[in-house]
Design a protein around this motif. Sequence first.
Motif, short mmCIF file in Angstrom:
data_model
loop_
_atom_site.label_atom_id
_atom_site.label_comp_id
_atom_site.label_asym_id
_atom_site.label_seq_id
_atom_site.Cartn_x
_atom_site.Cartn_y
_atom_site.Cartn_z
N THR A 141 -7.40 -1.09 -2.53
CA THR A 141 -6.71 0.11 -3.01
C THR A 141 -6.43 0.00 -4.50
O THR A 141 -6.71 0.93 -5.27
CB THR A 141 -5.38 0.32 -2.25
OG1 THR A 141 -5.66 0.39 -0.85
CG2 THR A 141 -4.67 1.58 -2.69
N GLU A 169 -6.01 11.55 -5.83
CA GLU A 169 -6.19 10.09 -5.84
C GLU A 169 -6.07 9.53 -4.43
O GLU A 169 -6.80 8.62 -4.06
CB GLU A 169 -5.16 9.43 -6.76
CG GLU A 169 -5.44 9.69 -8.22
CD GLU A 169 -4.32 9.19 -9.10
OE1 GLU A 169 -3.15 9.44 -8.77
OE2 GLU A 169 -4.62 8.54 -10.11
N TYR A 170 -5.17 10.08 -3.65
CA TYR A 170 -5.00 9.60 -2.28
C TYR A 170 -6.29 9.75 -1.50
O TYR A 170 -6.69 8.85 -0.74
CB TYR A 170 -3.85 10.32 -1.56
CG TYR A 170 -3.72 9.84 -0.14
CD1 TYR A 170 -3.12 8.63 0.15
CD2 TYR A 170 -4.26 10.59 0.92
CE1 TYR A 170 -3.03 8.16 1.45
CE2 TYR A 170 -4.17 10.13 2.22
CZ TYR A 170 -3.55 8.91 2.48
OH TYR A 170 -3.48 8.45 3.75
N ASN A 171 -6.96 10.88 -1.66
CA ASN A 171 -8.21 11.10 -0.94
C ASN A 171 -9.26 10.05 -1.31
O ASN A 171 -10.09 9.69 -0.49
CB ASN A 171 -8.75 12.50 -1.22
CG ASN A 171 -7.91 13.57 -0.55
OD1 ASN A 171 -7.24 13.32 0.44
ND2 ASN A 171 -7.92 14.77 -1.11
N VAL A 197 0.69 4.27 -2.67
CA VAL A 197 0.41 5.63 -2.22
C VAL A 197 1.52 6.60 -2.66
O VAL A 197 1.24 7.74 -3.01
CB VAL A 197 0.21 5.66 -0.68
CG1 VAL A 197 0.21 7.08 -0.14
CG2 VAL A 197 -1.09 4.96 -0.32
N CYS A 198 2.76 6.13 -2.68
CA CYS A 198 3.87 7.00 -3.09
C CYS A 198 3.80 7.38 -4.57
O CYS A 198 4.39 8.37 -4.99
CB CYS A 198 5.20 6.33 -2.79
SG CYS A 198 5.60 6.28 -1.04
N SER A 221 -7.78 6.53 0.42
CA SER A 221 -7.24 6.52 1.79
C SER A 221 -8.03 5.64 2.75
O SER A 221 -7.48 5.13 3.72
CB SER A 221 -7.13 7.94 2.34
OG SER A 221 -8.42 8.53 2.39
N LYS A 253 0.84 -1.20 0.00
CA LYS A 253 0.00 0.00 0.00
C LYS A 253 0.88 1.26 0.00
O LYS A 253 0.57 2.23 -0.69
CB LYS A 253 -0.95 0.00 1.20
CG LYS A 253 -1.97 1.12 1.12
CD LYS A 253 -3.07 0.99 2.14
CE LYS A 253 -4.07 2.12 1.96
NZ LYS A 253 -5.11 2.11 2.95
N LYS A 254 1.96 1.21 0.74
CA LYS A 254 2.89 2.35 0.80
C LYS A 254 3.46 2.64 -0.60
O LYS A 254 3.55 3.80 -1.01
CB LYS A 254 4.02 2.04 1.78
CG LYS A 254 4.96 3.19 2.04
CD LYS A 254 5.99 2.80 3.10
CE LYS A 254 7.00 3.88 3.31
NZ LYS A 254 8.01 3.48 4.28
#
Length: 140
Positions: free
Chosen positions: A52, A39-41, A32-33, A44, A28-29
């Motif tokens: 995800t 997109e993160y919102n 997210v990076c 999350s 997931k990290k």
Amino acid sequence: MDGVVIPKTKKEFNDADRKAIKKNFCAKKILVCGIGPDEYNRISACQSVKKTWEALQTDRKGTTQVKQSKIDMLTTEYELFRMKGDEFIQDMHTRFTSIINELHSLGESIPRNMLVRNILSILPNSWESKVNAIAEAKDL
């Protein structure tokens, strides 16, 4: 109580559980990076990497119908592509490449020789001698 999952407490975790949690966190990290704040919102709240990934795929490509509509629209844009009268060759090539790259990202590819033929056919008459030289050299 069929289908109800009762989560384990931290004390009940075994080595396999800890390893799976660590892998999920790392994956997931990484995802997210590679995304922006908007997109993160949207992702999350996803608890698992699978959720995800599915959310990102849906967001990026849309549903099958949306994807096919995009392909159809871009294919039409490709087929009707013309160089604008006041446009520089570099700008025309950038627009053309953008269409081709979007099609490719949606899983559609056009053979290179077809791309070259299309580009050569849309160049203005002032390029005719160059077009002929390229066509003869490449046996188009």
